[in-house]
Every structure is written in structure tokens, then in C-alpha cells.
Design a protein around this motif. Structure first.
Motif, PDB file in Angstrom:
ATOM      1  N   THR A 403       0.797  -1.181   0.089  1.00 12.55           N
ATOM      2  CA  THR A 403       0.025   0.043   0.130  1.00 12.55           C
ATOM      3  C   THR A 403       1.010   1.362  -0.035  1.00 12.55           C
ATOM      4  N   THR A 411       4.912  -0.433   2.922  1.00 10.88           N
ATOM      5  CA  THR A 411       4.018  -0.955   3.865  1.00 10.88           C
ATOM      6  C   THR A 411       3.342  -2.225   3.207  1.00 10.88           C
ATOM      7  N   VAL A 413       0.270  -4.909   3.421  1.00 11.95           N
ATOM      8  CA  VAL A 413      -1.041  -5.020   4.114  1.00 11.95           C
ATOM      9  C   VAL A 413      -1.916  -6.362   3.476  1.00 11.95           C
ATOM     10  N   LEU A 442      -0.808  -5.304   9.022  1.00  8.87           N
ATOM     11  CA  LEU A 442      -0.001  -4.521   8.371  1.00  8.87           C
ATOM     12  C   LEU A 442       1.696  -4.531   8.921  1.00  8.87           C
TER      13      LEU A 442
END
Length: 1005
Positions: A403, A411, A413, A442
Motif C-alpha cells: 500500500t 508498507t 497489508v 500490516l
């Protein structure tokens, strides 16, 4: 016997009467006198007349053993003689009524019931008898003996009694009477039918003789209650059976009979009973009677067996993501078992030679605990059950979304499918601990290297089991702003550190590709233009955008010259218009800077100079903050002559030019319209479609635009009737009308999309959608309306059945406060059921002018899962066309790239609100750009004609039709558009902007 003495009376009647009275006085009062027949003696000369008979003898009372007769006296004579025959012979009764009553009432007793009697009443007077008045009557019959009820059903009662001679009978109950005759039957039985169940009846039986009823004998009987509608076995274990039935009436009792035993169940105990102390695995026969006033119903039978014992052992021997294998020991000689899990039942049959039974349960959900119950089965009756809990292996993570992807961090997720699952994460072999939130998991990884590839591995853990790992990779981005770019008026170069495969520089519809390598180089650029640099990294059919940067290159060099004006007090500087773009021209003269922003003019007049002087002038093009690489420097001399003469000559010259222009416009307007004969209506069906080559398209566009776009108007209006004669019967059916968003946009029958598969609740195969032609096939697209709340499930059925890989949406769900399309996708990452299809949104990427989404679609009855891309263009206004062609052309490029990459041949679904205006425009643009690339020609009118044969109103407004041409024009003539801010001006979206603005408010797609 009384002796009578008679004397001859010769003289008169008085003497005879006196003599008779004397005889009566001396007669014994207890002796019935003998009737004397009145005769005329030979010795009496006077004749004596006998008394008259009574006028009428009536029967006043008839009883079983007596009859009461009544008659009126004759001339007040009190004496009468009654004769009748009895079973003992003839009988006579002497009657003397001296009480003064006129009517004589006589009861004759000791008679026989049900017998006919002949009575004769003789009047006696003066020793003479009347001839007699006779009457025939009969006694009342006697009641029957042993009158009783011998059988009761729900609708009848059977009565029985002992026969009474050969009499007839009458049964009375309620307001009903049933007469009948019995011959030789004894005892007599009579079935009374048509009665009401569970009702008390009062029966009266009359013996009938000569239409005379006996006094009647009474009994009370009850019709039987109905059987219970159902008796079922609701519980069986090894030593008891529990029965339940539907109560007939809350006041009724029940009797249960089995194996010679009876159980009486009062109404107060309900409709459930348990029979205990039974033998395991034994069959019992039960009969249940409903009881009303001690009368039983006919009874309901049921057979049931007691349950077998449970198995002694149940264990799990193997687990996978979807399977669990169980094993247990057989129960005695029982071969049949039932395994229950997740409200599902499976029958298991063992072989005779097995000691242990093994069963694999398939199709389970991964990473889930399951409670199993195992039952031994004897004649379809289960044991009490043995419980066991086991778990499947969790499934791997379906998708890990990156993301955030920046220069030094990423990141990750992914969906937190189950709250009781945990996860492990490895990045380039190093363990990381992700953060588990409500619905997602996450992890933000920091301090990474720019433009570097990172491999990550995610494993799901549950109940001591580990899933297979989800493995993928990503790359960090590159900071293009930190690159030392070398910019000229025709090139951009720079050395980029980090991973990238391709580098492009684009200016509107023109793109330049850099050669492979770490050094980015673009040449042949347009001077002064602003280019968007895109660096992407491609690996395993995936594309990563590494950086996006904007650079404006040096504007072109100008050349200029000057002229003196105003008697030497002003100078007029003119410059050329070389290829390239610029936003202003900087003129430096006499140490003063003049900025010219008017791009229409290519000259400037500067005053406040001295005549006959020479000034140094420099001219440079500006593009934003950049100026030409080499300013053009030259000397300019002011006018040495008088200012007035020059001014007069300039005015006269300008007047002459104006007059000439007016003369030409008034006298020769055909010069302006010299190509008017080109403008005309579109070709008819039987005419060959017009295909315009690339080199002729600008002139074609111009011809259509003149005279306030008269050519566009004629071409578009000629398309109005195309296809309208075709049938739309299915769309007009009463059941299908609510499925149409607009009643004037209905699919043609011949090419409408038909839904095929449906569940039991689905009754229609209709959807407002048509197959549309493309460049490569006749069914390259499906044009459809924006789904209604009632047609969302049908929309997804169409996506599944047509195996659609891409959906193009060119409307917003709400525009100007009105609903244009129902949101047919989930609002979050949770799976959502649409009919028989489960749709999950995997990711959503929002850009300035569009949103890209990816869905997974799965049928609930199969394991197949498909991926569907969603291209949502959000910058198309409710009334009008996009503000520029560039954005829509780029959006179309994304869609075309997806279609060609998938290469499945499945149609692409395109929709707006009605599915004709914006939908037809984007389909036509896609096809025309393909034709432009492959044939170097376009046939816009012919293709819109072709689309309208498949669906009405395609390309719904004139502004959309013009906009199609403008898109092609901009794709061909980018170099002729000299000002970049044409894309920033909302009012100027066409080259012929003034004529086209009037169409903006007419679009209603």
C-alpha cells in the motif's frame, strides 16, 4: 243370570214403561244385563222404536295397554254397551254414565300393545239396543329393549336393540328423524352416518305401528375423536423411546398401547411421552388412541426401534487445508454410521471384516475448528453420539498488498481473514512482527535502499498448523527529483541509481522512450514543452512505477528584427515563431526588460526612445522559469524621419487593407466556403463507409467544423433513425420493464445478452445489455446500463457467465445529487454475496481522474475464482464531455493494455448510466485509435452507425460525436497546439472551441 218376567201389556205404553222400570230395580246391580232385541210382539198392537246410535266414536288416548274412547250421549241416554275382541276372545263392557256430562269417556285397559282393535258402541234405551256405532283403532307399540351404542367412529354411531315384533322404527336425534323397516334382523343394528366428530348425541328410538310411535327409549352416545394428525419419534436412546404427536384438542386424553400394555396420558400431560425400560436395538409397535368421553379414535400406528450404543474411540489421523481424516472402532456388528459436522451429515458404511472405520471429510474451510459427532446407526436410529474436535490447516494469505512504496520504506497489508489466525513475516530472510488490526494485518518496513528489490514471505498459523507461504516481491521507488538532469531545448539526460526497466517522457499524446541502461536519455524533444517523466520497473509481467517527474526543457531560440516608428520615439520589434512552446517572450532594450505574454502577437512596440539612436536589443523565449539557451541579440535604430508622415502612411495602409478584406467578404463569400460541397449527410446503408486517411483528417475535421459545425450536425442527425426499426420485445415484457433504468433505452432482441444459469429464485434471463462490435470481433464489448438496486445480482451473473475480465465504468454513482448507478461492488475488503457470487475487492488505487480496482469473483457452488479489473473514469461531467482529450486518451490506453494482456477473447463490459452516451463514446474511441494505429485511417461515422445497429442512441449527443473527432485530431496534430494551457482552460476543449461550447450542456448520458 237375571230372570225377566214379561207381562202382556195391552192398554198403553205407560204400563209397559212402568213394568220395565220395576224390572231394573229388582235386578242385581253387579250383573251385566242381557241385550234385548226390540221386536214387535204379536200381542201388542203399539210398535216400540229402538234408540239411535251415537253419532261418532273418537279415540282420545292410545297407550301401550289401553285405549280411551269418547262419544256424545244420544238424547241424553246414559246407558251404553261396548263390544270388542281381545286375545282372550270377545269382550263386552256395560257403561252407565249418570253424572250429567254430555260426553262419555271410557278407558279400555289390559289390552295388547301394538294391536288393532274394533270397538262397537251400542245405545241402550227402554230395553232396546241401537244397531251400534263402530270404530277401529289400535294400541301404541311398546319400546324396544336393550337399546345401546355398539360402535363409534368420527362420523358415525352404530345403534343396536332387540326387535319388537314386525314393527317399523323411527330414530330421532337433534332435528333429524330416520324411519325404517326391519324384516328378519334381530338384534337390529342401525348405523347413523354424517355426524360431527367428537360430539354428544341424544338418540330416541320409537317403535312405529300404524303410524303411531311408542313412547320412545333414550340413550346418549358420542362420536369418536379424530386421530392425531401425526405421531413421530422425537427421541430414541438405548433404553427408551420418546413419542410426540399433534394434539387434537386441549381437553382430550390419550391412550398408548404397545406389546399388550397401555399407558393412559391425561390432557394435562401434553403431547409427549417417553416409554422407558426398553431393550437396546429392539423394534416396538405403538398405537396411539385419542380419547373423548371414554370413546377412542381408530388409532394411529407407529413402529420404532431403540438406539444402538456409541463407539468406544474416535480420533483424527490427518489434516490438510480442506480435509480431516477420522478413525473409530466399530460398534458390535453395526456397519452404518452417521458423521455430523458443521450441520452437514455424511453416511459411512463399514465392511464386515473391518475393526476400525476411516473417513476423510473434504471441502472444509481452512484454518477452522470443527466439532464432529459420530453416531452408530441401527434401522435409521442413531446412538446418543460421540463428540470430537479437530482443525484444518490454515490457508495461505491470498494477497499481500503493497500500500505504500517510497524511496526508503514499504508498507505491506493483507486481509486478516480470521481473528484467531496469527501470521509470520520474513523480508529478505529477516523476521518481522506484523501488526494485527481489526480487519487487516500490516507492517511498515523502514530504512530501505531506493530502487531496490525486496522479497517477502507471509505464513498463516492456526491451532498448531502452518500454511504454505505467500511469497512475492516489491521494489522501493527512485527519487527522480534528486537526479542531476541535463536539460537542453531538445533533450533530457540523467544518470539514475536504482532498478528501472523503461523510462518515458510524454507531452500530451507524444511519448519518447529512453534507451536501456542506467542513463536516461531523451532526444528530439519539443523545445519549451513540459514533459512528464515516468520510470517503471518490469518483472514477471508486472510493472512498478518507480518515479514520476515533470521537467520543462529549454524553450526555442528566437530571431528578431526591429523597425522604427513614431518619428523615432518608438521601435517595433518582431520575432519569428520557431517550432516549440513558450509562455512569454522577454525583450531587453535600454537596460529595461519587457515581458510579452500575448502569444497571439509575435511583435511588440516599445516607446520613449530618442530618434536616430541605436539600441542593443536581446530577445529570449520563456517557458515557465526557463529561457532560451542563447538570447538573440541585435541592434535597433530609431527612425530619423518625421513621426507624422510615418503615422499617416500607416493609417492609410491599414484603411486600404480593411477595405479590401470587406470587399472580398461581401463579393466573394464562396471563397470562404469553397469546400462547402464536401459537407453532406452520412452514407446510407448501401453506400460504402467513409474512411478518412491520416493525412486528410485535419482537412476533413475543418470541413465538418465550418458554418457553426454544420457538417457535424448533418452527419450526427443522419444517424438518429439508424437501427430504430429493430424489435425490443423482451425488454417490453411486463416482468422486465422494472429492470430498465430508462424506458427509451431498451436492448435490441437480436444482440441482447441473455443470462443462462440461475438458482431456484431466479426467473428471468433478461438484462439491459447488448453485445457491441469492436475492431477485432463483433462481440468485443458489452454495453449495459448502470445497475439498479434490483439488477445488481443480474449484473454479476452476466460478468460470471460471459467470463468478463474487465469492467469500464464511465460515470459516478451520484452526479449533481442524482443517482446514476447503484454501487455494485463491496464498500470494504470483506467478501460480499451477490446472488450466488461472492465478490471481494482486492485493492483500490485512486488517481486524479480515475480509480483502478481489482475484484475476485467466486461462485458459491464451485472452487473456481476469477479476477476482474475495474476501470472507473471519474472526470466525465454529468452534462458534457471531458475537459480535455489527453486524460481520456490515457485512460483508454490503460483499458486497451489490459485487454491485450488478458487476450481471452471475452467481452469487456462498458457502462455509464444509460449505457449509450459515454459508453458509446469510449468504445468508439478505443476502436478508432486501434484503426488509426493499424490502418493509418479512421471511419468514425461508419463505426457509430455500426454501433447503433446493436444498441440505440450510442454516442448519444452531438457534443460527444464532435469530441470523438477532437480526440483523433489531438492524436494527429499535437505540434499545431502551441499553448500547453489549452488543457488547463475548462472552456477550450476543442480547436473550434467557440462553436462547440454550446454542446456542453446538452449531454445527458
Amino acid at each position: 243370570m237375571m230372570k225377566l218376567f214379561f207381562f202382556k201389556i195391552i192398554s198403553d205404553k205407560l204400563l209397559l214403561g212402568f213394568f220395565l222400570c220395576l224390572l231394573w230395580c229388582v235386578t242385581d246391580s253387579n250383573t251385566t244385563p242381557t241385550l234385548i232385541t226390540a221386536t214387535t210382539p204379536t200381542t201388542i198392537s203399539t210398535t216400540i222404536k229402538p234408540p239411535d246410535d251415537v253419532e261418532e266414536v273418537t279415540v282420545k288416548i292410545q297407550d301401550e295397554t289401553s285405549i280411551t274412547l269418547m262419544w256424545n250421549k244420544v238424547n241424553n241416554i246414559p246407558t251404553y254397551f261396548l263390544k270388542y275382541d281381545d286375545k282372550d276372545g270377545a269382550k263386552e263392557k256395560y257403561i252407565n254414565q249418570t253424572n250429567g256430562e254430555q260426553a262419555v269417556v271410557k278407558e279400555v285397559s289390559h289390552l295388547t300393545a301394538g294391536t288393532v282393535y274394533h270397538f262397537t258402541v251400542i245405545t241402550i234405551s227402554d230395553g232396546l239396543n241401537s244397531s251400534g256405532k263402530s270404530v277401529e283403532t289400535f294400541t301404541r307399540p311398546r319400546n324396544a329393549d336393550n337399546f345401546k351404542s355398539i360402535e363409534e367412529t368420527e362420523r358415525s354411531i352404530t345403534l343396536q336393540w332387540e326387535k319388537v315384533e314386525n314393527n317399523d322404527y323411527l330414530i330421532k336425534y337433534g332435528s333429524n328423524e330416520e324411519p325404517f323397516t326391519v324384516l328378519d334382523e334381530n338384534p337390529v343394528k342401525r348405523k347413523i352416518s354424517g355426524l360431527t366428530t367428537m360430539t354428544e348425541y341424544n338418540f330416541t328410538l320409537f317403535t312405529v305401528f300404524k303410524n303411531t310411535k311408542s313412547r320412545g327409549v333414550h340413550i346418549i352416545a358420542f362420536t369418536a375423536p379424530p386421530n392425531t394428525e401425526a405421531i413421530t419419534v422425537v427421541g430414541q436412546n438405548e433404553t427408551s423411546i420418546t413419542l410426540q404427536w399433534t394434539k387434537v384438542n386441549d381437553m382430550l386424553n390419550y391412550t398408548l398401547v404397545f406389546d399388550g400394555s397401555e399407558i393412559h396420558i391425561p390432557a394435562s400431560e401434553g403431547n409427549l411421552t417417553t416409554v422407558s425400560n426398553l431393550t437396546s436395538m429392539t423394534r416396538y409397535n405403538f398405537t396411539l388412541f385419542t380419547v373423548f368421553e371414554n370413546v377412542r379414535s381408530s388409532g394411529v400406528n407407529i413402529s420404532a426401534v431403540t438406539a444402538p450404543p456409541n463407539t468406544e474411540e474416535l480420533i483424527s489421523v490427518e489434516q490438510t487445508e480442506t480435509n480431516i481424516t477420522l478413525r473409530w472402532k466399530k460398534v458390535e456388528n453395526i456397519l452404518n454410521y452417521v458423521l455430523v459436522h458443521n450441520q452437514l451429515e455424511e453416511n459411512v458404511t463399514a465392511s464386515k471384516d473391518q475393526e476400525f472405520v476411516t473417513k476423510t471429510i473434504i471441502g472444509l474451510m481452512s484454518g477452522t475448528k470443527y466439532d464432529f459427532s459420530l453416531f452408530a446407526l441401527f434401522h435409521d436410529v442413531r446412538s446418543s453420539g460421540l463428540n470430537y474436535t479437530a482443525a484444518t490447516v490454515p490457508s495461505p494469505v491470498a494477497l499481500v498488498n503493497v500500500t505504500e512504496r517510497s524511496v526508503d520504506r514499504i508498507t505491506l497489508v493483507w486481509e486478516n481473514v480470521r481473528k484467531d489466525w496469527t501470521y509470520s513475516l520474513q523480508i529478505n530472510g529477516e523476521d518481522h512482527h506484523p501488526e494485527v488490526l481489526e480487519d487487516v494485518v500490516l507492517k511498515e518496513i523502514l530504512h530501505l535502499k531506493p530502487g531496490t528489490e525486496y522479497t517477502f514471505r507471509v505464513t498463516t498459523k492456526f491451532f498448531g498448523h502452518n500454511s504454505s507461504a505467500f511469497e512475492d516481491f516489491t521494489v522501493t521507488t527512485i527519487d527522480c527529483a534528486a537526479v542531476d538532469w541535463k536539460v537542453t531545448n531538445s533533450s533530457i539526460t540523467g544518470t539514475v541509481e536504482g532498478l528501472f526497466s523503461n523510462a518515458t517522457a510524454s507531452n500530451k499524446s507524444h511519448s519518447h522512450v529512453s534507451p536501456k541502461g542506467s542513463t536516461v536519455s531523451f532526444t528530439g524533444l519539443y523545445p519549451g514543452a513540459t514533459y512528464k517523466l515516468f520510470l517503471v520497473y518490469e518483472k514477471q509481467s508486472r510493472t512498478f512505477e518507480q518515479c514520476k517527474h515533470t521537467l520543462t526543457i529549454t524553450p526555442p531560440d528566437l530571431s528578431a528584427h526591429c523597425e522604427y516608428l513614431a518619428a523615432g520615439y518608438s521601435i517595433h520589434i518582431s520575432w519569428n515563431r520557431p517550432a516549440g512552446l513558450w509562455t512569454a517572450v522577454e525583450v531587453n532594450v535600454a537596460e529595461k526588460t519587457h515581458i510579452v505574454n500575448n502569444m497571439v502577437e509575435h511583435q511588440v512596440q516599445i516607446s520613449e526612445f530618442k530618434p536616430t539612436k541605436t539600441y542593443k536589443v536581446s530577445v529570449a523565449a520563456l517557458s515557465g522559469d526557463l529561457r532560451s539557451s542563447t538570447p538573440f541579440v541585435f541592434s535597433c535604430q530609431t527612425d530619423p524621419r518625421g513621426v507624422i508622415a510615418g503615422s499617416v502612411m500607416g493609417v492609410l495602409l491599414f484603411a486600404v487593407l480593411v477595405c479590401m478584406a470587406a470587399f472580398i467578404l461581401l463579393k466573394r463569400p464562396d471563397i470562404i466556403r469553397r469546400n462547402k460541397t464536401f459537407i453532406g449527410g452520412p452514407t446510407e446503408k448501401d453506400e460504402k463507409p467513409i474512411t478518412v486517411p491520416v493525412e486528410k483528417f485535419p482537412d476533413h475535421f475543418y470541413q465538418l467544423s465550418v458554418d457553426d459545425n454544420r457538417g457535424f450536425s448533418q452527419e450526427y442527425e443522419s444517424l438518429m433513425p439508424v437501427g430504430t426499426e429493430q424489435t425490443r420485445k423482451e425488454a417490453n415484457l411486463l416482468d422486465n420493464k422494472p429492470r430498465n433504468r430508462f424506458n427509451n433505452v431498451l436492448p435490441y432482441d437480436w444482440c441482447r445478452v441473455k443470462l443462462t444459469s440461475s438458482d431456484a429464485n431466479e426467473t428471468s434471463g433478461y438484462i439491459n445489455a447488448n453485445y457491441m462490435p469492436g475492431y477485432n470481433s463483433s462481440r468485443e464489448y458489452i454495453a449495459t446500463q448502470g445497475p439498479l438496486p434490483s439488477t445488481v445480482n443480474d449484473f454479476w451473473r452476466m460478468i460470471w457467465e460471459q467470463r468478463v475480465k474487465g469492467i469500464v465504468m464511465v460515470t459516478n454513482c451520484k452526479e449533481s445529487g442524482k443517482t446514476k448507478c447503484e454501487q455494485y461492488w463491496p464498500g470494504d475488503s470483506k467478501p460480499h454475496m451477490y446472488g450466488e457470487l461472492v465478490v471481494t475487492i482486492r485493492y483500490e488505487q485512486k488517481e486524479l481522474f480515475w480509480i483502478l480496482r481489482e475484484f475476485t469473483v467466486k461462485h458459491k457452488n464451485s472452487s473456481e475464482e476469477r479476477t476482474v479489473k475495474h476501470f472507473h473514469f471519474t472526470a466525465w461531467p454529468d452534462h458534457g464531455v471531458p475537459q480535455g482529450t489527453e486524460v481520456l486518451i490515457r485512460f483508454r490506453g490503460l483499458v486497451r493494455q489490459h485487454i491485450e494482456r488478458e487476450g481471452t477473447g471475452a467481452p469487456t463490459v462498458v457502462h455509464c448510466s444509460a449505457g449509450v452516451g459515454r459508453t458509446g463514446t469510449i468504445i468508439a474511441l478505443d476502436v478508432m485509435l486501434q484503426q488509426l494505429e493499424k490502418e493509418r485511417a479512421v471511419s468514425i461515422n461508419a463505426f457509430v452507425y455500426k454501433m447503433r445497429l446493436s444498441r440505440p442512441h450510442m454516442v448519444q449527443t452531438k457534443s460527444q460525436y464532435v469530441f470523438l473527432h477532437q480526440c483523433i485530431m489531438d492524436s494527429l496534430q499535437e505540434n499545431e497546439r502551441t499553448a500547453e494551457d489549452i488543457y488547463e482552460n475548462d472552456d477550450m476543449i476543442y480547436a473550434n472551441a467557440t462553436a462547440l461550447l454550446q454542446f456542453h450542456t446538452s449531454s445527458n448520458a
